[in-house]
Design a protein around this motif. Sequence first.
Motif, short mmCIF file in Angstrom:
data_model
loop_
_atom_site.label_atom_id
_atom_site.label_comp_id
_atom_site.label_asym_id
_atom_site.label_seq_id
_atom_site.Cartn_x
_atom_site.Cartn_y
_atom_site.Cartn_z
N GLY A 202 38.17 44.99 48.10
CA GLY A 202 38.63 45.20 46.73
C GLY A 202 37.89 44.33 45.74
N SER A 203 37.67 43.07 46.09
CA SER A 203 36.94 42.18 45.18
C SER A 203 35.50 42.62 45.03
CB SER A 203 37.02 40.74 45.69
OG SER A 203 36.43 40.62 46.98
N MET A 204 34.89 43.06 46.11
CA MET A 204 33.50 43.51 46.05
C MET A 204 33.37 44.77 45.21
SD MET A 204 31.17 45.86 47.24
CE MET A 204 32.09 46.61 48.57
N LEU A 205 34.29 45.73 45.39
CA LEU A 205 34.19 47.00 44.70
C LEU A 205 34.38 46.83 43.19
CD1 LEU A 205 33.73 49.99 45.22
CD2 LEU A 205 36.20 50.28 45.43
N LEU A 206 35.40 46.06 42.78
CA LEU A 206 35.62 45.86 41.35
C LEU A 206 34.48 45.06 40.72
CD1 LEU A 206 37.41 46.35 38.94
CD2 LEU A 206 38.68 44.28 39.49
N SER A 207 33.96 44.08 41.45
CA SER A 207 32.83 43.30 40.94
C SER A 207 31.61 44.18 40.72
CB SER A 207 32.49 42.17 41.91
OG SER A 207 33.54 41.24 42.01
N ALA A 208 31.38 45.13 41.63
CA ALA A 208 30.24 46.03 41.50
C ALA A 208 30.42 46.96 40.30
CB ALA A 208 30.07 46.85 42.78
N LEU B 71 29.84 28.31 30.52
CA LEU B 71 29.36 28.92 31.75
C LEU B 71 30.44 28.91 32.82
CD1 LEU B 71 27.09 30.18 33.39
CD2 LEU B 71 26.25 27.88 33.90
N LEU B 72 31.16 27.78 32.92
CA LEU B 72 32.24 27.69 33.90
C LEU B 72 33.34 28.69 33.61
CD1 LEU B 72 33.53 26.29 36.32
CD2 LEU B 72 34.49 24.59 34.73
N SER B 73 33.67 28.86 32.32
CA SER B 73 34.72 29.81 31.96
C SER B 73 34.32 31.24 32.31
CB SER B 73 35.04 29.70 30.47
OG SER B 73 33.94 30.10 29.68
N ARG B 74 33.02 31.56 32.17
CA ARG B 74 32.55 32.89 32.54
C ARG B 74 32.60 33.08 34.06
NH1 ARG B 74 27.23 33.54 28.58
NH2 ARG B 74 28.41 33.75 26.62
N GLU B 75 32.28 32.03 34.79
CA GLU B 75 32.36 32.12 36.26
C GLU B 75 33.81 32.31 36.70
OE1 GLU B 75 28.62 29.46 37.86
OE2 GLU B 75 30.41 28.42 37.18
N VAL B 76 34.73 31.61 36.03
CA VAL B 76 36.15 31.78 36.35
C VAL B 76 36.58 33.23 36.07
CG1 VAL B 76 38.49 31.11 35.68
CG2 VAL B 76 36.72 29.37 35.98
N LEU B 77 36.06 33.82 34.99
CA LEU B 77 36.36 35.21 34.68
C LEU B 77 35.85 36.14 35.77
CD1 LEU B 77 37.33 37.47 32.81
CD2 LEU B 77 35.14 37.32 31.60
N VAL B 78 34.62 35.89 36.24
CA VAL B 78 34.04 36.69 37.32
C VAL B 78 34.92 36.63 38.57
CG1 VAL B 78 32.09 36.89 38.92
CG2 VAL B 78 31.67 36.52 36.49
N ILE B 79 35.34 35.42 38.93
CA ILE B 79 36.18 35.24 40.11
C ILE B 79 37.55 35.89 39.91
CG2 ILE B 79 37.29 33.53 41.60
CD1 ILE B 79 34.95 31.65 40.92
N ALA B 80 38.10 35.76 38.69
CA ALA B 80 39.41 36.35 38.41
C ALA B 80 39.36 37.87 38.52
CB ALA B 80 39.87 35.93 37.02
N LEU B 81 38.28 38.48 38.03
CA LEU B 81 38.14 39.93 38.15
C LEU B 81 38.05 40.36 39.61
CD1 LEU B 81 35.61 40.65 35.24
CD2 LEU B 81 37.99 41.44 35.38
N ALA B 82 37.29 39.60 40.38
CA ALA B 82 37.18 39.90 41.81
C ALA B 82 38.53 39.77 42.49
CB ALA B 82 36.15 38.98 42.46
N ALA B 83 39.27 38.71 42.15
CA ALA B 83 40.60 38.50 42.74
C ALA B 83 41.55 39.63 42.35
CB ALA B 83 41.16 37.16 42.30
N ALA B 84 41.42 40.14 41.12
CA ALA B 84 42.26 41.26 40.69
C ALA B 84 41.99 42.50 41.54
CB ALA B 84 42.02 41.56 39.21
#
Length: 353
Positions: A43-49, A13-26
């Motif tokens: 940018g983080s909001m748009l890519l996350s959406a 679960l933590l690794s998936r959360e890190v992936l979510v944050i990494a995508l947002a940071a990208a």
Amino acid sequence: MKPFGYPTTRLTLLSREVLVIALAAAGGGAFALLGMPAAWLSGSMLLSAVVALLRPLPSLRRPWFDATMVLSGTILGSAATPEALTAAARYPASLLVLLVGVAVIMAATGAYLRHVARWPWIDALLAAAPGALSTVLAVAQAKGANIGRISVVQLFRLLVLVALLPSVMQLSGASAGTPAPPVETVDAATMLGVTMAGLALGLVFERLGLAAPLMFGATFASSFLHGTGLVEGSLPMPIQIAVQVLLGSTMGGRIAHIPREELKGLFPLAIGGFAVSIGVAFLFAWPAAWLADVSYASGMAAFAPGGLEAMAMLAFAMGLDTLYVGAHHLVRFVAIGLAMPLILTRVKGEPPR
């Protein structure tokens, strides 16, 4: 029974959360490289959406959200310098314009959803409420309103505001430009002290049953410490960027919880509702900004019908008058929370004939 089953599940679960944050940071990093305004947040909001629409990922757990709220409040409160508080004496007239503007936004957008979309008044008014999403959804649940479509209109408006408002300001010449780097950043010990003070006050607010307690507690604690001159400077820039990325990820990920068919069906109505609400908001923002002697860009951010935490952080990222913007969104948040239940006691839920 599998050995180490629980730690492995927790690590996954933590690794998936890190992936979510990494995508947002990208997304935020890409916007920053392109020179976009408020890059890390929008940018983080748009890519996350976008990712949430294509392949829903797990939402960040409560500790991530709580930490984001406390740090957001700490950052926003740092704008309450003695000089800024002195300038706040010009705000009352602008706040009166805001209250009138909120009423007109709700009436105009509510009328659009009532007569064009043929929604019941109770759904239309809740979807038209500018911001205070948590309060609106709580009232909707208590009143038996259609939470799904209310959420779609509210979230669409917030996502579009955060994604497009900075660029609209920049292209129109209303933007204050790229924010200057902070004059001073606090050291680690001061940062810990201010953050812990905000957390403590936020927990008190939570026990009292106040809305958004951790963010408000941190904002008030930080405002007091900065306004009295006990603390000078804001949090280090890497912390500010991390907070914007986490906030953007949280906002963008919310769209994953909306059924796709419902989202597609309500999309045209959400666009129309957004156009009505933003048009009225920016109309009232002009005289309010003039009365408060702030830039029209600050007025646009203060009157934009988005969430308190998102719009306040957007103003901070764009170098606008954060105290002015935050004060207006706070007053609107409280006004909606107090007035909405009273208004809806006189509204019936039947659709028009």
